[in-house]
Design a protein around this motif. Structure first.
Motif, mmCIF file in Angstrom:
data_model
loop_
_atom_site.group_PDB
_atom_site.id
_atom_site.type_symbol
_atom_site.label_atom_id
_atom_site.label_comp_id
_atom_site.label_asym_id
_atom_site.label_seq_id
_atom_site.Cartn_x
_atom_site.Cartn_y
_atom_site.Cartn_z
ATOM 1 N N HIS A 86 0.806 -1.219 0.000
ATOM 2 C CA HIS A 86 0.000 0.000 0.000
ATOM 3 C C HIS A 86 0.840 1.270 0.000
ATOM 4 C CE1 HIS A 86 -3.854 -1.743 -0.008
ATOM 5 N NE2 HIS A 86 -3.783 -2.291 1.197
ATOM 6 N N GLY A 87 1.983 1.192 0.647
ATOM 7 C CA GLY A 87 2.849 2.373 0.717
ATOM 8 C C GLY A 87 3.308 2.868 -0.651
ATOM 9 N N HIS B 122 1.220 3.049 -3.311
ATOM 10 C CA HIS B 122 0.069 3.610 -4.033
ATOM 11 C C HIS B 122 0.174 5.135 -4.101
ATOM 12 C CE1 HIS B 122 -4.471 4.723 -3.186
ATOM 13 N NE2 HIS B 122 -4.035 5.283 -4.266
ATOM 14 N N LYS C 115 -0.176 8.419 -2.071
ATOM 15 C CA LYS C 115 0.867 9.410 -1.799
ATOM 16 C C LYS C 115 0.945 10.402 -2.953
ATOM 17 C CE LYS C 115 4.266 7.241 1.131
ATOM 18 N NZ LYS C 115 3.768 5.875 1.346
#
Ligand SMILES: Cc1cc2nc3c(=O)[nH]c(=O)nc-3n(C[C@H](O)[C@H](O)[C@H](O)COP(=O)(O)OP(=O)(O)OC[C@H]3O[C@@H](n4cnc5c(N)ncnc54)[C@H](O)[C@@H]3O)c2cc1C
Ligand SMILES: Nc1ncnc2c1ncn2[C@@H]1O[C@H](COP(=O)(O)O)[C@@H](O)[C@H]1O
Lengths: 248, 320
Positions: B241-242, B244, B250
């Motif tokens: 997810h980091g 995305h 982000k």
């Protein structure tokens, strides 16, 4: 546990952004409004606390009467009561000030707000609110568990994540991860019927001055046409990135 | 009175964003006829900040602050702002700066504007331009309080060397206990983060499956870039997810953004639009991304990306 979920009422992500009145006002013409996506994750997590651990869940918005359909949607998803502070959201500080009064009056243990709103992207309301009500604060929150008055949260940081322990009263700035996309609740017929009977309390604002003022809006300068490079001539792309764009 | 600036570091090393915020603060100081004071925590080589416009550095040395804590850092900055009589505080757009700034704003009764993209158009009234509607527009906003906090977007101002020098003073403000304790940090130390990256290589659903990300990672490695992805890719669990990016993920404000197999939906573009140069690689010439990109290759990622890697390696070897 008493939970308050802060709901910001924002243009749908597909909205075309235009301005009126000599570029001083956002043009709401034809714009659909939704619950701010970050708040939707928070609201769903709040429903989990309600169902699994026992909690009451209120939702709040600072804004004019036009935001009520958004609050009704939050009620249809399962919130117990909605509160609308009857004043336009002028800036992050003024909104936080109004929310602080709601939090103090209601004695909430946990306030779930979003990391940022997708309209003004201030990334400031939750932190300001936490400072105003002397609560602990964790933002970019992608996981939250509460056990009694202790809480464990995971915060996304640049390049990774960190796990923190903290305690109630707590304000979080939540985002995707609090629950998965596939777990987001969509209001069903029964929820929508029930929402009609749930209380939506309109409260009058307290004194709060804005600290910032939008003078005008601008749209980004129109973009030049794309330069196409043939798939068989990738040398040319490297050359353009080096000599023309100067980015490599 | 001076302009205060928070210069972030990691493991003692000043971040590039720290040099950018100091460059920005220097521009504001020149407009207001004053000087720049930087605040750093456990950073080495802070004298170099002089080269970017700081006259003074307040250096806090305290092992217990090696792990960032928003409340404690807000107290440090508040103490520094009060000692210096600062009227403007400049911070970056990092996750930590965005965490600390709202707390500081309440402490200083200061108006705060984030995502600022240019030096103030006027210092009286104090007016700054910042992105809004997730990069679909800009707003010009006046900060009306006596003390002002400005958060600047990454790579929006650039580094400006002014060739000055800075005096470094030890600073030990009183630091409160915090109700938030970091238990563990999980961070890839060998990878560039999207927030810090000058180049970002991003993959979309056009890559068909997670097993095909090897070439994206290799491309990123050759370029010293961070890797990112579109929303469905992280929703499908192909990537964390980091990674995305976009309106609900982000934001990306890199110098170069390379999109591979990404269609260019409005929500995706909104989040990456403030990147300076955009390159798209897509089989479909009608993909909306071509309207937003500077350079485009109509072609199959599985042929184009390996070729690009090969050409970049050759370019690097020739320019080494
Ligand atoms: C509320 C909301 C918020 C959203 N927020 C975001 C967000 O923050 N970020 C985001 O990214 N999306 C977001 N979206 C989703 C967005 O609308 C799009 O669905 C998404 O960006 C599409 O991802 P994609 O381009 O990877 O996939 P697709 O749209 O499926 O596009 C794949 C592309 O790959 C190309 N392709 C196929 N094969 C190849 C090949 N071999 N070589 C090269 N190219 C190939 C195709 O031509 C196509 O253009 C959001 C949607 C909603 C409703
Ligand atoms: N007018 C508002 N009413 C209620 N909550 C709000 C309002 N504006 C912002 N918030 C909350 O604060 C979060 C961050 O907003 P912002 O600071 O504007 O980016 C949002 O996700 C909401 O949870």
């Amino acid at each position: 546990m008493k939970i308050l979920v802060c709901i910001s009422h924002v243009p749908d992500t597909t909205s075309k952004i235009n301005f009126t009145d000599g570029d001083t006002k956002f043009d709401t013409n034809g714009v659909q409004y939704v619950i701010n996506p970050n708040d939707e994750f928070g609201l769903t997590r709040a429903m989990w606390f309600k169902e699994k651990q026992g909690a009451s869940v209120d939702v709040v918005n600072v804004g004019g009467a036009e935001t009520e359909p958004t609050l009704r949607k939050a009620l249809a998803i399962g919130a117990d009561t909605a509160i609308r502070v009857n004043t336009p959201a002028t800036d992050g500080y003024a909104v936080a000030k109004q929310l602080a009064k709601v939090v103090n009056d209601g004695g909430y243990d946990l306030v779930i707000a979003g990391r940022e709103s997708i309209d003004y992207n201030g990334t400031m309301v939750p932190g300001m609110l936490a400072a105003m009500v002397n609560a602990n604060f964790v933002t970019n929150c992608i996981s939250l568990e509460v056990d009694g008055t202790n809480a464990k949260a995971v915060r996304e940081i640049d390049g990774g994540k960190e796990t923190v322990s903290t305690s109630l009263p707590l304000v979080i700035g939540g985002q995707k991860g609090l629950v998965e996309e596939s777990d987001l609740r969509i209001p069903n017929m029964r929820g929508i019927m029930m929402a009609r009977k749930k209380p939506l309390n309109v409260v009058e604002p307290t004194d709060a001055n804005a600290e910032t003022k939008v003078v005008s809006f601008e749209k980004p300068a129109p973009k030049g046409a794309v330069k196409l490079v043939d798939a068989d001539n990738i040398d040319e792309l490297v050359n353009l990135l080096h000599n023309e764009a100067k980015v490599i | 009175m001076s302009i205060l600036v928070y210069t972030e570091s990691e493991n003692g090393k000043l971040k590039k964003a720290a040099l950018e915020v100091v460059s920005y603060a220097k521009a504001v100081a020149d407009q207001m006829g004053t000087t720049v004071t930087a605040v750093a925590v456990n950073a080495d080589n802070t004298e170099t900040l002089g080269n970017y416009g700081a006259s003074k550095v307040l250096l806090v040395k305290d092992e217990s602050l090696n792990v960032f804590n928003a409340q404690k850092y807000a107290a440090i900055l508040e103490g520094a702002a009060k000692t210096e009589g600062a009227k403007v505080v400049v911070v970056s757009a990092s996750a930590n700066s965005k965490y600390v700034a709202p707390l500081l704003a309440v402490g200083l009764d200061a108006g705060y504007v984030s995502n600022v993209v240019e030096a103030p158009s006027s210092v009286s009234p104090f007016t700054v331009k910042h992105s809004a509607f997730t990069n679909k527009a800009f707003a010009n906003t006046e900060i009306t309080t006596e003390v002002k906090i400005v958060g600047i977007s990454n790579n929006s101002f650039g580094l400006v060397e002014s060739g000055g020098s800075a005096s470094v003073e030890d600073f030990s403000p009183s630091i409160p206990d915090s109700g938030v304790t970091v238990e563990s940090v999980d961070k890839a130390t060998d990878k560039v983060s999207i927030a810090d990256a000058e180049i970002v290589v991003s993959g979309g659903r056009g890559l068909k499956g997670p097993e095909n990300w090897g070439m994206i990672e290799e491309l990123a490695e050759v370029l010293g870039a961070a890797t990112a992805c579109s929303k469905p890719v992280s929703d499908l669990g192909w990537r964390p997810h980091g990674e995305h990016v976009g309106q609900t993920g982000k934001p990306v404000a890199s110098n170069l953004y390379i999109a591979v197999g990404i269609s260019g939906a409005i929500q995706h573009l909104a989040g990456i639009n403030s990147s300076k140069v955009k390159v798209v690689i897509n089989t479909d010439p009608e993909a909306p991304f071509f309207k937003a990109a500077d350079y485009g290759v109509v072609g199959d990622a599985f042929e184009v990306v390996p070729k690009l890697i090969e050409k970049l390696k050759a370019f690097k070897a020739a320019n080494a």
